[in-house]
Write a protein that holds these residues in place. Structure first.
Motif, PDB file in Angstrom:
ATOM      1  N   TYR A 181       5.890  -0.635   6.788  1.00  0.00           N
ATOM      2  CA  TYR A 181       7.257  -0.449   6.309  1.00  0.00           C
ATOM      3  C   TYR A 181       7.641   1.007   6.514  1.00  0.00           C
ATOM      4  CZ  TYR A 181      11.206   0.244   3.172  1.00  0.00           C
ATOM      5  OH  TYR A 181      12.434   0.583   2.658  1.00  0.00           O
ATOM      6  N   GLN A 182       8.681   1.212   7.295  1.00  0.00           N
ATOM      7  CA  GLN A 182       9.167   2.567   7.542  1.00  0.00           C
ATOM      8  C   GLN A 182      10.424   2.789   6.713  1.00  0.00           C
ATOM      9  OE1 GLN A 182       9.557   2.596  11.848  1.00  0.00           O
ATOM     10  NE2 GLN A 182       7.567   3.620  12.041  1.00  0.00           N
ATOM     11  N   MET A 183      10.406   3.788   5.885  1.00  0.00           N
ATOM     12  CA  MET A 183      11.549   4.071   5.022  1.00  0.00           C
ATOM     13  C   MET A 183      12.746   4.490   5.857  1.00  0.00           C
ATOM     14  SD  MET A 183       9.726   6.103   1.877  1.00  0.00           S
ATOM     15  CE  MET A 183       8.876   7.202   3.009  1.00  0.00           C
ATOM     16  N   PRO A 184      13.958   4.088   5.444  1.00  0.00           N
ATOM     17  CA  PRO A 184      15.163   4.500   6.176  1.00  0.00           C
ATOM     18  C   PRO A 184      15.260   6.017   6.242  1.00  0.00           C
ATOM     19  CG  PRO A 184      15.671   2.779   4.581  1.00  0.00           C
ATOM     20  CD  PRO A 184      14.264   3.203   4.318  1.00  0.00           C
ATOM     21  N   ALA A 185      15.872   6.509   7.329  1.00  0.00           N
ATOM     22  CA  ALA A 185      15.977   7.960   7.517  1.00  0.00           C
ATOM     23  C   ALA A 185      16.740   8.619   6.391  1.00  0.00           C
ATOM     24  CB  ALA A 185      16.650   8.256   8.856  1.00  0.00           C
ATOM     25  N   ALA A 218       0.851  -1.190   0.000  1.00  0.00           N
ATOM     26  CA  ALA A 218       0.000   0.000   0.000  1.00  0.00           C
ATOM     27  C   ALA A 218       0.888   1.242   0.000  1.00  0.00           C
ATOM     28  CB  ALA A 218      -0.918   0.001   1.211  1.00  0.00           C
ATOM     29  N   VAL A 219       0.858   1.988  -1.095  1.00  0.00           N
ATOM     30  CA  VAL A 219       1.687   3.180  -1.264  1.00  0.00           C
ATOM     31  C   VAL A 219       0.852   4.417  -0.930  1.00  0.00           C
ATOM     32  CG1 VAL A 219       3.007   4.552  -2.905  1.00  0.00           C
ATOM     33  CG2 VAL A 219       3.068   2.057  -3.041  1.00  0.00           C
ATOM     34  N   PRO A 220       1.305   5.294  -0.064  1.00  0.00           N
ATOM     35  CA  PRO A 220       0.532   6.503   0.278  1.00  0.00           C
ATOM     36  C   PRO A 220       0.499   7.480  -0.894  1.00  0.00           C
ATOM     37  CG  PRO A 220       2.706   6.588   1.301  1.00  0.00           C
ATOM     38  CD  PRO A 220       2.582   5.228   0.678  1.00  0.00           C
ATOM     39  N   VAL A 221      -0.692   7.912  -1.250  1.00  0.00           N
ATOM     40  CA  VAL A 221      -0.868   8.852  -2.356  1.00  0.00           C
ATOM     41  C   VAL A 221      -1.862   9.926  -1.937  1.00  0.00           C
ATOM     42  CG1 VAL A 221      -0.381   7.088  -4.102  1.00  0.00           C
ATOM     43  CG2 VAL A 221      -2.754   7.532  -3.428  1.00  0.00           C
ATOM     44  N   LEU A 222      -1.902  10.989  -2.719  1.00  0.00           N
ATOM     45  CA  LEU A 222      -2.899  12.047  -2.566  1.00  0.00           C
ATOM     46  C   LEU A 222      -3.740  12.103  -3.821  1.00  0.00           C
ATOM     47  CD1 LEU A 222      -0.632  14.870  -1.061  1.00  0.00           C
ATOM     48  CD2 LEU A 222      -2.182  13.353   0.189  1.00  0.00           C
ATOM     49  N   HIS A 223      -5.047  12.240  -3.633  1.00  0.00           N
ATOM     50  CA  HIS A 223      -5.969  12.290  -4.775  1.00  0.00           C
ATOM     51  C   HIS A 223      -6.584  13.678  -4.882  1.00  0.00           C
ATOM     52  CE1 HIS A 223     -10.344  11.628  -6.183  1.00  0.00           C
ATOM     53  NE2 HIS A 223      -9.580  11.771  -7.246  1.00  0.00           N
ATOM     54  N   GLY A 224      -6.548  14.229  -6.097  1.00  0.00           N
ATOM     55  CA  GLY A 224      -7.169  15.516  -6.352  1.00  0.00           C
ATOM     56  C   GLY A 224      -8.103  15.440  -7.546  1.00  0.00           C
ATOM     57  N   VAL A 237       1.371  -4.879   2.947  1.00  0.00           N
ATOM     58  CA  VAL A 237       2.371  -4.116   3.683  1.00  0.00           C
ATOM     59  C   VAL A 237       2.121  -2.633   3.422  1.00  0.00           C
ATOM     60  CG1 VAL A 237       4.813  -3.677   4.043  1.00  0.00           C
ATOM     61  CG2 VAL A 237       4.048  -5.985   3.468  1.00  0.00           C
ATOM     62  N   TRP A 238       1.980  -1.864   4.485  1.00  0.00           N
ATOM     63  CA  TRP A 238       1.703  -0.435   4.351  1.00  0.00           C
ATOM     64  C   TRP A 238       3.017   0.347   4.415  1.00  0.00           C
ATOM     65  CZ3 TRP A 238      -3.645   1.307   4.768  1.00  0.00           C
ATOM     66  CH2 TRP A 238      -4.555   0.267   5.003  1.00  0.00           C
ATOM     67  N   VAL A 239       3.263   1.180   3.427  1.00  0.00           N
ATOM     68  CA  VAL A 239       4.416   2.085   3.483  1.00  0.00           C
ATOM     69  C   VAL A 239       4.015   3.294   4.330  1.00  0.00           C
ATOM     70  CG1 VAL A 239       5.995   3.535   2.159  1.00  0.00           C
ATOM     71  CG2 VAL A 239       5.250   1.338   1.223  1.00  0.00           C
ATOM     72  N   ASP A 240       4.794   3.565   5.345  1.00  0.00           N
ATOM     73  CA  ASP A 240       4.476   4.656   6.265  1.00  0.00           C
ATOM     74  C   ASP A 240       4.388   5.982   5.507  1.00  0.00           C
ATOM     75  OD1 ASP A 240       3.905   5.792   8.670  1.00  0.00           O
ATOM     76  OD2 ASP A 240       5.986   5.981   9.311  1.00  0.00           O
ATOM     77  N   ARG A 241       3.313   6.705   5.757  1.00  0.00           N
ATOM     78  CA  ARG A 241       3.124   7.987   5.068  1.00  0.00           C
ATOM     79  C   ARG A 241       4.158   9.008   5.562  1.00  0.00           C
ATOM     80  NH1 ARG A 241      -1.327   9.534   2.101  1.00  0.00           N
ATOM     81  NH2 ARG A 241      -2.525   7.773   2.923  1.00  0.00           N
TER      82      ARG A 241
END
Length: 597
Positions: A227-231, A7-13, A142-146
């Motif tokens: 899933y938390q992306m590396p810093a 699951a990739v965080p996105v914005l919808h407009g 798997v959720w990618v952290d926003r």
């Protein structure tokens, strides 16, 4: 076989866009019309005369006939083509007049929050969170952290993604809509990403792959795999802007105070439609001096937009916000139309002047160190004049982003700038074959330019900075000294003033004992230019103080500059600065050195 959905965080407009549809006329069509205005041709004769494929000639003539500029006539047993009366007139124009259809439609778009890329809805399908949660009960997701830093819809990428080649943006009606948080599901089978548009950047693919492999997956307390992306993941960086092939000549380098005064007053005197100024500060005294030229310009129906970036009154003078208030009162009292001094601060240190050249869809951009509305024009400044429509459009895109203000909402000026950018790109036509190159530089790209100078230089590096601060050593000196040790490069560093405490001691002390490094404070003339130049041809002219500033990734447009590479450009800057030093030693500096960085 292992299948995971990420699951990739996105914005919808979703907005209503107004645009023009119609392919612009090509040079070939223009040449054919000019030929048919002079004599009649059969189709075969026309194709042979123009050395064109027969089918291409037919398609061009058909378009010209639909416009009413070419007609078909019978002459004996053959069919000839000739220009109509309207075609004879159109053939004399520098550019064929276009008559596109005016259309509007609602368009859905998606912004992925990992890279900030804009997509059409069908390219990256999405779901609301509650639907993804329901799916997660039946399959592995798997959720990618926003990310904490919210990526917004940027003007240039948005219009590029949503409109076809034969469509030109005019305006947008957001209708109060906001970008909604959504999730796009990407299937990964045995470590291979599927169902992802080919336009997706490699960084997004890598992020999805890492999430699917289970790296750094941890529960968040409700059973969801997160899933938390590396810093260190470059999620906040701005992609590098394209390098444009242009024609830059020495006169396009505006150097010294008087030349900048001439540019500003010349822009107000010659423009016929539009002048847009972004000045970090605005000084009341400078504005009053410019007032007659402004009145003369608005009297010709020139619209003038003024943006400002910072509200600094450390010198004891009026703050920019107070000056803007006074200007508003003056404009209202004298009932001056077509002058818009926008009340909000962009927060940017950029210095930009945009003006038209008296023709539709033609603009010139000036980018550099000069505070156009605060400078007394006595310092040594450096600015680049840009004329190529593609690189000017790149500058206009950055101004469009700044015109949104702190909340990121499109203003009427944002729409105007987006329309100007779209028109410039349509006018550009085929890829330029200029002998020089130009690239707009924002934020963290400045550090990339320093690394380029370190790696590419073979003889000399010149650094000009108004201020010297704690960023001097890590930002510039360390890479420059690496070039000196590796390639025997001579490094010259000049600054105007010291900003705050310097932990490593006085700047001149750093150069002691080094034959490859020269560091000097410049008082005459007052040094306000921000320049990085190496060897003979490469130069970066910007608003960023190389020796004191390090813009954050979260605000890349805090600084704006242009990287140039062309025959002798760095030499021109170096020689003009040396000349200014000689002249400065002959006369006393003007004592009006007010604070206007």
């Amino acid at each position: 076989m292992k299948v995971v959905r990420v699951a990739v965080p996105v914005l919808h407009g979703r907005c209503k866009f107004f645009f023009e549809k119609g392919r612009p006329w090509s040079v070939i069509e223009h040449v054919l019309l000019e030929s048919l205005a002079k004599k009649r041709y059969t189709m075969s004769e026309l194709a042979n005369a123009g050395r064109l494929p027969y089918r291409l000639a037919i398609e061009a003539v058909v378009r010209l006939m639909r416009a009413g500029w070419v007609e078909m006539v019978e002459r004996g047993s053959s069919v000839h083509f000739r220009a109509t009366a309207g075609g004879n007139v159109a053939a004399t124009y520098d550019e064929l007049p276009n008559a596109p259809r005016q259309l509007s439609r609602y368009i859905n778009f998606v912004v992925d929050q990992i890279t900030g890329t804009v997509y059409r809805r069908r390219e990256l399908p999405f779901f609301p969170q509650h639907m993804v949660e329901q799916m997660a009960e039946k399959e592995k997701i798997v959720w990618v952290d926003r990310p904490e830093v919210v990526r917004r819809d940027e003007v240039g990428p948005l219009l590029e993604a949503l409109f076809n080649d034969d469509e030109r943006f005019v305006a947008v009606d957001f209708d109060g809509g906001r970008l909604a948080e959504r999730w796009s599901l990407v299937r990964v089978r045995d470590g291979v990403v599927q169902e992802l548009t080919p336009r997706a950047p490699r960084r997004l693919v890598e992020c999805v792959e890492a999430a699917a492999l289970g790296a750094a997956i941890e529960g968040n307390g409700d059973g969801r795999m997160l899933y938390q992306m590396p810093a260190e993941y470059p999620s906040n960086g701005l992609p590098s802007l394209p390098v444009r092939r242009v024609n830059i000549v020495p006169k396009d380098l505006v150097l010294g105070g008087e030349e900048h005064r001439d540019v500003l007053y010349g822009a107000l005197a010659r423009s016929r439609q539009r002048v847009i100024i972004h000045s970090t500060f605005i000084a009341w005294e400078r504005f009053e001096e410019l007032w007659p030229a402004i009145l003369e310009a608005v009297g010709r129906d020139v619209r003038i937009d003024i943006l400002w970036g910072q509200d600094d009154a450390d010198d004891g003078g009026s703050s920019t916000r107070e000056v803007v208030r006074r200007i508003g009162e003056k404009v209202a009292a004298e009932q001056v139309e077509s002058l818009y001094v926008h009340p909000f601060s962009t927060g940017s240190h950029s210095k930009v002047l945009l003006c038209d050249e008296g023709e539709p869809n033609r603009m010139t951009a000036f980018v550099g160190s000069c505070n156009w509305l605060a400078s007394p024009f006595v310092s040594f400044e450096a600015t680049t004049r840009l004329r190529d429509p593609m690189v000017v459009a790149d500058v206009v895109d950055q101004m469009a982003e700044l015109s949104k203000g702190g909340r990121g909402h499109w203003s009427s000026l944002t729409q105007d700038l987006a329309s100007i950018s779209a028109a410039l790109r349509k006018r550009a036509g085929p890829i330029s074959r200029g002998r020089s190159s130009a690239q707009v530089v924002v934020g963290g790209m400045h550090a990339e330019m320093v690394r380029r100078a370190r790696d590419e230089s073979r003889s000399r590096i010149l650094v000009l900075s108004h201020r010297w601060g704690t960023a001097a050593t890590p930002m510039v000196l360390a890479p420059a000294l690496t070039a000196a040790k590796t390639n025997g490069v001579q490094v010259e560093v000049y600054y105007g003033t010291v900003s705050g405490p310097v932990e490593s001691g006085a700047p001149e002390e750093i150069a002691q004992g080094s034959e490859s490094l020269e560091v000097a404070a410049i008082q005459r003339p007052r040094l306000h230019a921000k320049v990085l130049a190496w060897d003979d041809d490469s130069v970066v002219i910007t608003s960023q103080n190389w020796l004191s500033a390090d813009p954050p990734d979260s605000f890349p447009r805090q600084e704006l500059g242009v990287s140039l590479c062309g025959r002798g450009l760095a030499t021109v800057v170096r020689n003009r600065f040396a000349q200014a030093l000689v002249e400065g030693s002959r006369r006393s500096a003007d004592a009006t050195g007010s604070h206007y960085e």
